[in-house]
Scaffold this motif. Sequence first.
Motif, PDB file in Angstrom:
ATOM      1  N   MET A   1       0.838  -1.193   0.000  1.00  0.00           N
ATOM      2  CA  MET A   1       0.000   0.000   0.000  1.00  0.00           C
ATOM      3  C   MET A   1       0.870   1.237   0.000  1.00  0.00           C
ATOM      4  SD  MET A   1      -2.695   1.258   2.903  1.00  0.00           S
ATOM      5  CE  MET A   1      -1.352   1.731   3.988  1.00  0.00           C
ATOM      6  N   ARG A   2       0.522   2.209  -0.842  1.00  0.00           N
ATOM      7  CA  ARG A   2       1.257   3.474  -0.859  1.00  0.00           C
ATOM      8  C   ARG A   2       1.077   4.200   0.465  1.00  0.00           C
ATOM      9  NH1 ARG A   2       2.451   5.620  -6.152  1.00  0.00           N
ATOM     10  NH2 ARG A   2       1.845   4.149  -7.760  1.00  0.00           N
ATOM     11  N   ARG A   3       2.115   4.885   0.907  1.00  0.00           N
ATOM     12  CA  ARG A   3       2.056   5.644   2.133  1.00  0.00           C
ATOM     13  C   ARG A   3       2.146   7.113   1.821  1.00  0.00           C
ATOM     14  NH1 ARG A   3       2.833   2.214   6.400  1.00  0.00           N
ATOM     15  NH2 ARG A   3       1.857   3.921   7.523  1.00  0.00           N
ATOM     16  N   PRO A   4       1.628   7.997   2.714  1.00  0.00           N
ATOM     17  CA  PRO A   4       1.730   9.434   2.469  1.00  0.00           C
ATOM     18  C   PRO A   4       3.177   9.874   2.298  1.00  0.00           C
ATOM     19  CG  PRO A   4       0.235   8.973   4.282  1.00  0.00           C
ATOM     20  CD  PRO A   4       0.915   7.674   3.949  1.00  0.00           C
ATOM     21  N   ILE A   5       3.399  10.838   1.382  1.00  0.00           N
ATOM     22  CA  ILE A   5       4.752  11.336   1.133  1.00  0.00           C
ATOM     23  C   ILE A   5       5.366  11.894   2.412  1.00  0.00           C
ATOM     24  CG2 ILE A   5       6.081  13.094  -0.104  1.00  0.00           C
ATOM     25  CD1 ILE A   5       4.185  12.741  -2.441  1.00  0.00           C
ATOM     26  N   SER A   6       4.512  12.468   3.283  1.00  0.00           N
ATOM     27  CA  SER A   6       5.022  13.075   4.519  1.00  0.00           C
ATOM     28  C   SER A   6       5.783  12.070   5.376  1.00  0.00           C
ATOM     29  CB  SER A   6       3.860  13.674   5.328  1.00  0.00           C
ATOM     30  OG  SER A   6       2.900  12.678   5.634  1.00  0.00           O
ATOM     31  N   ILE A 198     -10.771  14.066   6.709  1.00  0.00           N
ATOM     32  CA  ILE A 198     -10.394  15.102   7.670  1.00  0.00           C
ATOM     33  C   ILE A 198      -8.936  15.508   7.479  1.00  0.00           C
ATOM     34  CG2 ILE A 198     -10.211  15.697  10.115  1.00  0.00           C
ATOM     35  CD1 ILE A 198     -13.083  15.345   9.070  1.00  0.00           C
ATOM     36  N   ASP A 199      -8.051  14.546   7.331  1.00  0.00           N
ATOM     37  CA  ASP A 199      -6.619  14.804   7.178  1.00  0.00           C
ATOM     38  C   ASP A 199      -6.064  13.824   6.159  1.00  0.00           C
ATOM     39  OD1 ASP A 199      -3.879  15.093   7.347  1.00  0.00           O
ATOM     40  OD2 ASP A 199      -3.851  15.308   9.530  1.00  0.00           O
ATOM     41  N   PRO A 200      -5.884  14.237   4.903  1.00  0.00           N
ATOM     42  CA  PRO A 200      -5.413  13.302   3.873  1.00  0.00           C
ATOM     43  C   PRO A 200      -4.048  12.700   4.195  1.00  0.00           C
ATOM     44  CG  PRO A 200      -6.273  15.320   2.886  1.00  0.00           C
ATOM     45  CD  PRO A 200      -6.174  15.572   4.354  1.00  0.00           C
ATOM     46  N   ALA A 201      -3.136  13.488   4.744  1.00  0.00           N
ATOM     47  CA  ALA A 201      -1.794  12.988   5.024  1.00  0.00           C
ATOM     48  C   ALA A 201      -1.822  11.897   6.091  1.00  0.00           C
ATOM     49  CB  ALA A 201      -0.887  14.133   5.465  1.00  0.00           C
ATOM     50  N   ALA A 202      -2.618  12.104   7.116  1.00  0.00           N
ATOM     51  CA  ALA A 202      -2.725  11.127   8.206  1.00  0.00           C
ATOM     52  C   ALA A 202      -3.772  10.063   7.920  1.00  0.00           C
ATOM     53  CB  ALA A 202      -3.062  11.835   9.520  1.00  0.00           C
ATOM     54  N   HIS A 225      -8.725   6.485  11.702  1.00  0.00           N
ATOM     55  CA  HIS A 225      -7.829   6.194  10.583  1.00  0.00           C
ATOM     56  C   HIS A 225      -8.578   5.332   9.582  1.00  0.00           C
ATOM     57  CE1 HIS A 225      -4.421   4.555   8.309  1.00  0.00           C
ATOM     58  NE2 HIS A 225      -3.692   5.556   8.786  1.00  0.00           N
ATOM     59  N   PHE A 226      -8.252   5.504   8.305  1.00  0.00           N
ATOM     60  CA  PHE A 226      -8.989   4.819   7.249  1.00  0.00           C
ATOM     61  C   PHE A 226      -8.830   3.299   7.321  1.00  0.00           C
ATOM     62  CE2 PHE A 226      -9.775   4.013   2.545  1.00  0.00           C
ATOM     63  CZ  PHE A 226     -11.133   4.285   2.640  1.00  0.00           C
ATOM     64  N   LYS A 227      -7.800   2.815   8.028  1.00  0.00           N
ATOM     65  CA  LYS A 227      -7.610   1.374   8.157  1.00  0.00           C
ATOM     66  C   LYS A 227      -8.081   0.855   9.509  1.00  0.00           C
ATOM     67  CE  LYS A 227      -4.403  -1.086   6.511  1.00  0.00           C
ATOM     68  NZ  LYS A 227      -3.105  -1.740   6.208  1.00  0.00           N
ATOM     69  N   TYR A 228      -8.833   1.654  10.255  1.00  0.00           N
ATOM     70  CA  TYR A 228      -9.403   1.225  11.526  1.00  0.00           C
ATOM     71  C   TYR A 228     -10.892   1.539  11.519  1.00  0.00           C
ATOM     72  CZ  TYR A 228      -4.603   0.878  13.190  1.00  0.00           C
ATOM     73  OH  TYR A 228      -3.286   0.538  13.335  1.00  0.00           O
ATOM     74  N   PHE A 229     -11.684   0.636  12.042  1.00  0.00           N
ATOM     75  CA  PHE A 229     -13.114   0.920  12.069  1.00  0.00           C
ATOM     76  C   PHE A 229     -13.468   1.751  13.305  1.00  0.00           C
ATOM     77  CE2 PHE A 229     -12.611  -3.341  14.002  1.00  0.00           C
ATOM     78  CZ  PHE A 229     -13.245  -3.153  15.234  1.00  0.00           C
ATOM     79  N   PRO A 230     -14.563   2.515  13.246  1.00  0.00           N
ATOM     80  CA  PRO A 230     -14.954   3.355  14.383  1.00  0.00           C
ATOM     81  C   PRO A 230     -15.533   2.517  15.521  1.00  0.00           C
ATOM     82  CG  PRO A 230     -16.551   3.551  12.597  1.00  0.00           C
ATOM     83  CD  PRO A 230     -15.428   2.713  12.068  1.00  0.00           C
ATOM     84  N   ILE A 231     -14.782   2.397  16.601  1.00  0.00           N
ATOM     85  CA  ILE A 231     -15.185   1.562  17.733  1.00  0.00           C
ATOM     86  C   ILE A 231     -16.482   2.060  18.351  1.00  0.00           C
ATOM     87  CG2 ILE A 231     -14.524   0.833  20.052  1.00  0.00           C
ATOM     88  CD1 ILE A 231     -11.647   0.770  19.122  1.00  0.00           C
ATOM     89  N   GLY A 232     -16.662   3.383  18.369  1.00  0.00           N
ATOM     90  CA  GLY A 232     -17.872   3.938  18.966  1.00  0.00           C
ATOM     91  C   GLY A 232     -19.139   3.476  18.274  1.00  0.00           C
ATOM     92  N   LEU A 233     -19.052   3.168  16.989  1.00  0.00           N
ATOM     93  CA  LEU A 233     -20.213   2.672  16.254  1.00  0.00           C
ATOM     94  C   LEU A 233     -20.636   1.306  16.793  1.00  0.00           C
ATOM     95  CD1 LEU A 233     -22.235   2.888  13.923  1.00  0.00           C
ATOM     96  CD2 LEU A 233     -20.480   1.949  12.418  1.00  0.00           C
ATOM     97  N   HIS A 234     -19.664   0.427  16.997  1.00  0.00           N
ATOM     98  CA  HIS A 234     -19.973  -0.884  17.562  1.00  0.00           C
ATOM     99  C   HIS A 234     -20.616  -0.745  18.942  1.00  0.00           C
ATOM    100  CE1 HIS A 234     -17.435  -2.250  14.330  1.00  0.00           C
ATOM    101  NE2 HIS A 234     -17.532  -3.508  14.695  1.00  0.00           N
ATOM    102  N   GLN A 235     -20.068   0.148  19.748  1.00  0.00           N
ATOM    103  CA  GLN A 235     -20.583   0.316  21.100  1.00  0.00           C
ATOM    104  C   GLN A 235     -22.007   0.876  21.096  1.00  0.00           C
ATOM    105  OE1 GLN A 235     -17.327   2.776  22.425  1.00  0.00           O
ATOM    106  NE2 GLN A 235     -16.259   1.055  23.386  1.00  0.00           N
ATOM    107  N   ALA A 236     -22.271   1.814  20.180  1.00  0.00           N
ATOM    108  CA  ALA A 236     -23.609   2.407  20.111  1.00  0.00           C
ATOM    109  C   ALA A 236     -24.644   1.373  19.693  1.00  0.00           C
ATOM    110  CB  ALA A 236     -23.602   3.578  19.128  1.00  0.00           C
TER     111      ALA A 236
END
Length: 293
Positions: A1-6, A198-202, A225-236
């Motif tokens: 997977m490509r990583r941000p240039i930063s 929200i933050d393309p680089a991050a 992060h785009f590779k992590y799911f929102p934990i709060g959604l599961h909890q809700a």
Amino acid sequence: MRRPISEAVAPGLSSLIFIAIPVGIFIATGSIDLVGWLSLTFGTIGLVASVALVMGWSFGPQPRPRRSKSGRQRSKPVHHKGPLPELSANKQAQVRRVVRVMAQAGVFAPTPPDPALLYAGAAEMNWSIQPDVVLLALQEAEYYHPGFDPAPHLANLTLHDIQVETPAERIEEMIRDLERLSAGALVIADLQVAQEIIDPAARTVRTSATMTINGTPLTVSEEHHFKYFPIGLHQAIAAHMPAERRFAWLWVDQGAFVTALAPGTVEVMNAALKLTPNSRSCWDWIVKPSAAA
């Protein structure tokens, strides 16, 4: 997977410095000593590695293809060649015990797996035998045993991966997984999932999900992060489960195994397997019973 240039800027600049110093010396004196050549070599390697980071090149072993939810392989199946990794008799007994404890709790449905089919995967991991090893070995069993079908054991279990990207479509699949695991306790309608960068680089996104659960409106919004799911959604969503059936999860390096169990079973499993929150592997309720709606 490509990583941000930063992510490659700092190592890239450092590599250029290593290259620039001996080049400057060569221009000024017409020669480079041994230290200069070493600096030039390390700088070149570092620069190539920085470019590889951005381009997504990999020089290490790649993970084996994994079976999709539909049962189709993303690419040609890859299977183990040669003798199967051997697991000691003591660890074989531990695998059988962990399978038995989780089967009694209702993790596996409609039937528990044959522990013998998990020995090779557990041997390759070379960890102490805990639930994470057993569940990951179940995911890998087809690699060692071509033709093995895990479906008869996964009616009450799913892995929500954090090694893949999570666009809105993947989040919707996770929500439908929870609905399926609820066995009719949750009826989710009017589901809409949207994402905003929200933050393309991050690679940070905000996921917003709206739905009705058993006729009750629910809206959840969370940055992740785009590779992590929102934990709060599961909890809700878990907070809407009835008292007699609750969602539990077990976190591993790849993400979280999620299941739905009767009250008290998480505590019984952890006690039987001598697991605590400080253990490498430990079952937990997604929403604590006392905090559930």
